[in-house]
Design an enzyme around this catalytic site. Structure first.
Site, PDB file in Angstrom:
ATOM      1  N   MET A  43       0.397  -4.102  -3.044  1.00 62.90           N
ATOM      2  CA  MET A  43       0.047  -3.268  -4.511  1.00 62.90           C
ATOM      3  C   MET A  43       1.124  -3.682  -5.669  1.00 62.90           C
ATOM      4  O   MET A  43       2.021  -4.281  -5.393  1.00 62.90           O
ATOM      5  CB  MET A  43       0.264  -1.859  -4.158  1.00 62.90           C
ATOM      6  N   CYS A  44       0.607  -3.296  -6.827  1.00 65.21           N
ATOM      7  CA  CYS A  44       1.357  -3.698  -7.850  1.00 65.21           C
ATOM      8  C   CYS A  44       1.720  -5.177  -8.136  1.00 65.21           C
ATOM      9  O   CYS A  44       0.675  -5.935  -8.016  1.00 65.21           O
ATOM     10  CB  CYS A  44       2.656  -2.870  -7.741  1.00 65.21           C
ATOM     11  N   ILE A  45       2.826  -5.630  -8.240  1.00 67.20           N
ATOM     12  CA  ILE A  45       3.007  -7.136  -8.426  1.00 67.20           C
ATOM     13  C   ILE A  45       3.292  -7.712  -7.027  1.00 67.20           C
ATOM     14  O   ILE A  45       3.095  -8.945  -7.017  1.00 67.20           O
ATOM     15  CB  ILE A  45       4.159  -7.137  -9.243  1.00 67.20           C
TER      16      ILE A  45
ATOM     17  N   THR B  35      -4.275  -3.319  -4.770  1.00 68.80           N
ATOM     18  CA  THR B  35      -4.595  -2.259  -5.807  1.00 68.80           C
ATOM     19  C   THR B  35      -3.307  -2.324  -6.896  1.00 68.80           C
ATOM     20  O   THR B  35      -2.267  -2.758  -6.458  1.00 68.80           O
ATOM     21  CB  THR B  35      -4.600  -0.960  -5.093  1.00 68.80           C
TER      22      THR B  35
END
Length: 218
Positions: free
Chosen positions: A135-137, A190
């Site tokens: 998720m995220c980076i 995500t």
């Protein structure tokens, strides 16, 4: 009961794990009736950020495993002790630690690498065809872990997406409350706080990611 490995990268959005993402992930795992164990590499952080001012604390040095213990309430293990066979799936929350400590994407985007111990652990799940969620980076690590032309998302940041596409990621734009599923590799991603402006928004995608990762273990 499904057993999920969670890899942390320190404590704090600017130099470690994004705390809200980590807590929401652990909560979602529990609420889904699964269990988790947290791991982190026993290495020094790239640097330490004052989260009040945003400034680098040049004279200070912190350890990723020790800092990750803040999130895990002390219940975190050295990543070297992770045995893939003991787990059904892997989840990696974001925060700059994923791009500064687990990898160096934030420092060297044109030719970045993933920490060897992190790479070995993550590829262990990939090679065993076990589901994983990033998720995220954290999906910045996907091209190095899985190889070229594997689908994942960091949201819809054009600059970051271009860098990852150049590295071989088949980037897919994605809303904060949605997920991208690479069925062949059982890989779920995500945007989380790449787009989220609140805990509720972050949770909307993270809950879907956790649910899908667990579903893919069946």
């Amino acid at each position: 009961m499904k057993n999920i490995a969670v890899i942390l990268s320190g404590c704090g959005v600017y130099d470690g794990t994004e705390i809200h993402e980590a807590v929401l992930t652990l909560l979602a795992i529990e609420q889904a009736g699964a269990k988790y164990r947290c791991f982190a590499p026993n290495i020094n952080q790239h640097h330490v950020i004052n989260h009040l001012s945003g400034e680098v604390m040049a004279a200070e040095q912190r350890n990723v495993l020790i800092e990750s213990a803040r999130i895990a309430r002390g219940d975190v293990e050295d990543l070297s002790e992770l045995i893939v066979a003991e787990f059904d799936a892997l989840i990696v929350p974001g925060g700059f630690g994923a791009a500064k400590n687990l990898s160096d994407f934030a420092i060297n985007a044109d030719s970045y690498t993933v920490n060897k111990q992190v790479l070995s652990a993550c590829q262990g799940f990939a090679n065993a065809s076990k589901p994983a969620g990033y998720m995220c980076i954290a999906p910045a690590m996907v091209p190095i872990i899985y190889g070229s032309n594997v689908q994942a998302t960091i949201g819809h940041d054009v600059g970051v997406a271009q860098s990852l596409t150049a590295a071989g990621l088949a980037h897919q734009n994605c809303a904060v409350d949605d997920i991208v599923v690479e069925t062949q590799h059982k890989l779920v991603s995500t945007p989380a706080y790449m787009l989220a402006t609140s805990l509720t928004e972050a949770a909307s995608g993270i809950n879907k990611l956790v649910a899908k990762v667990i579903d893919l273990t069946n």
